[in-house]
Design an enzyme around this catalytic site. Structure first.
Site, PDB file in Angstrom:
ATOM      1  N   TYR A 187       0.843  -1.200   0.000  1.00 37.72           N
ATOM      2  CA  TYR A 187       0.000   0.000   0.000  1.00 37.72           C
ATOM      3  C   TYR A 187       0.876   1.246   0.000  1.00 37.72           C
ATOM      4  CZ  TYR A 187      -3.525  -3.428   1.289  1.00 37.72           C
ATOM      5  OH  TYR A 187      -4.356  -4.525   1.293  1.00 37.72           O
ATOM      6  N   HIS A 258      -6.041   2.337  -0.634  1.00 43.06           N
ATOM      7  CA  HIS A 258      -5.860   2.202   0.806  1.00 43.06           C
ATOM      8  C   HIS A 258      -5.706   3.557   1.472  1.00 43.06           C
ATOM      9  CE1 HIS A 258      -4.583  -0.234   4.344  1.00 43.06           C
ATOM     10  NE2 HIS A 258      -5.177  -1.195   3.699  1.00 43.06           N
TER      11      HIS A 258
END
Ligand code: GCO
Ligand code: MG
Length: 450
Positions: A187, A258
């Site tokens: 992420y 994210h």
């Protein structure tokens, strides 16, 4: 008399065909069943802390299991279950799930916290498991039966560069998967490994990015998992250009921002990814940035998925009612279990939003089964996230769903169809250490949502 009846209840249950047993249960035992014990079970077969709740009853062999997995605060959830919910529901009739759910929800006066919702979820799912066992049918049958034989899933492909991501995508395609999520460096993109010496942001090198492990805490006032949001934002469209140029459009592709970008950069990425026809783009914005979802919707046709961080109906209602998202990604135990999740699924159906329940490693096999039973029973199913169910998970949780040909399959047994071997579970104790990856920082040291 009672002893004879419960023995007959227990013995016959396995010998008599289902119909006769149901006749049996429709009599006094079923009407008198009571919850005798509620307790949390902590285990980490894959090294990720899982929290499961076992609800036992006064009917021999009749118990239920539920998922209460909030892995980042595992022991706190267990305490909420053992100290507060157990004494509240023990002695009560497990059949009245709706009433018990609301009682647990309002009993703390303050509501909608991640810890309390997960604790409630564990008990709630266990009650649905018990109801399925008493009715001698899988939970999806209690929800109206199957709309499909199995649920299409997506797997996670990652890599340090586009070629490595492509290699992993092709591996899944060869295994028969129809959908793959593509991340490059996790992420927020790859955190550059730099020696501590040059890692500390300084006036002559404010752009330096570094990994927490490389920093001795004395060295910097701002240790953290640094990542370069701008480099990440510029790296993803070329990644999808590359993958699509190699595999075409037959495979569904997904990506998870994210909540690692500033809102306007998330909109820029959603627009830049349009040509690559993503199945969905996930968590472009943080849950409290509702207004920006309106701007995003106005500017991009990339399908949007949101919800794994949701605990409060106020977070999802506007997104659904205004059709600002296309897929709800809720982590079912963070909502409080199956009872609120089936209602959320119905709300989504009314507004043309499909389901894509959260299903990574920090969901127990009971939670994965709950995802699956909803996937089978809800018309507005979209896709299901899954992990590779390891041998250790199957060992601890017999009946864990199966992955085949790009789909996840239930075993059609009563309740969730998943059990727990507590001796095996005890072999995998959880560990509690400060979490590093959620200490996500931008190059100048600013903490940003992980
Ligand atoms: C996903 C999620 C997870 C979460 C994790 C948090 O889409 O699967 O984003 O990877 O980060 O569940 O504990
Ligand atoms: Mg996610």
């Amino acid at each position: 008399m009672q002893d004879a009846v419960s023995q007959r209840f227990h013995r016959f249950r396995y010998e008599l065909p289902a119909a006769d047993w149901r006749l049996l249960t429709a009599k006094e035992e079923y009407n008198n069943v009571r919850i005798t014990k509620v307790r949390s079970i902590l285990t980490a077969p894959d090294g990720i802390a899982l929290i499961v709740v076992k609800v036992e009853t006064d009917q021999p062999g009749l118990y239920g299991l539920g998922c209460a997995t909030f892995t980042q605060r595992a022991t706190v959830v267990a305490k909420a279950i053992d100290d507060y919910l157990a004494p509240l529901v023990e002695g009560r009739d497990p059949r009245n799930i709706e009433d018990l759910w609301h009682m647990m929800y309002i009993n703390s006066y303050w509501r909608n916290s991640g810890v309390l919702n997960n604790a409630i979820s564990g008990v709630d799912m266990a009650l649905w498991d018990i109801k399925g066992k008493i009715a001698n049918m899988p939970v999806y049958d209690l929800l109206g039966g199957k709309c499909r034989e199995a649920a299409m899933v997506y797997r996670h492909a990652d890599g340090r560069d586009p070629q490595e991501v492509l290699d992993n995508v092709l591996k899944y395609q060869d295994q028969g998967y129809l959908a793959v999520r593509c991340q490059m460096g996790g992420y927020g993109g790859r955190v550059k490994d730099i020696t501590a010496a040059t890692a500390v942001p300084s006036k002559d090198a404010p752009q330096a990015t570094h990994r927490m492990k490389t920093l001795d805490r004395q060295g910097s006032a701002f240790p953290g998992a640094y990542y370069d949001a701008d480099a990440y934002a510029r790296s993803i469209p070329p990644l999808f250009e590359y993958v699509r140029s190699k595999i075409g459009f037959d495979l569904f592709l997904l990506h998870d921002i994210h909540e690692r970008l500033a809102p306007i950069d998330a909109i820029r990425m959603a627009k830049a990814l349009e040509p690559y026809r993503l199945f969905f783009l996930e968590d472009p914005l943080a849950p409290d940035q509702i207004e920006w979802f309106r701007r995003l919707r106005d500017q991009s046709a990339t399908p949007i998925a949101m919800g794994e961080l949701h605990n409060n109906p106020l977070e999802w209602r506007p997104l659904i009612a205004e059709q600002l998202i296309d897929f709800i990604r809720a982590h079912i135990s963070q909502l409080g279990g199956l009872t609120p999740a089936r209602k959320l699924a119905a709300l989504c159906e009314a507004f043309g939003v499909r389901t894509a329940w959260h299903g990574p490693g920090d969901v127990s096999p009971i939670g994965h089964a709950a995802n699956l039973h909803l996937d089978l029973a809800c018309h507005n199913f979209g896709i299901q996230e899954v992990i590779n169910f390891s041998e250790a998970l199957y060992e601890v949780f017999p009946g864990t769903p199966e992955l085949r040909n790009g789909y996840v399959w239930a075993n059609d047994k009563p309740g969730w169809g998943v059990d727990i071997d507590e001796d095996k579970a005890a072999k995998y104790p959880i560990t509690v250490v400060p979490i590093e990856w959620t200490q996500s920082r931008w190059p100048d040291g600013t903490l940003w949502t992980p």
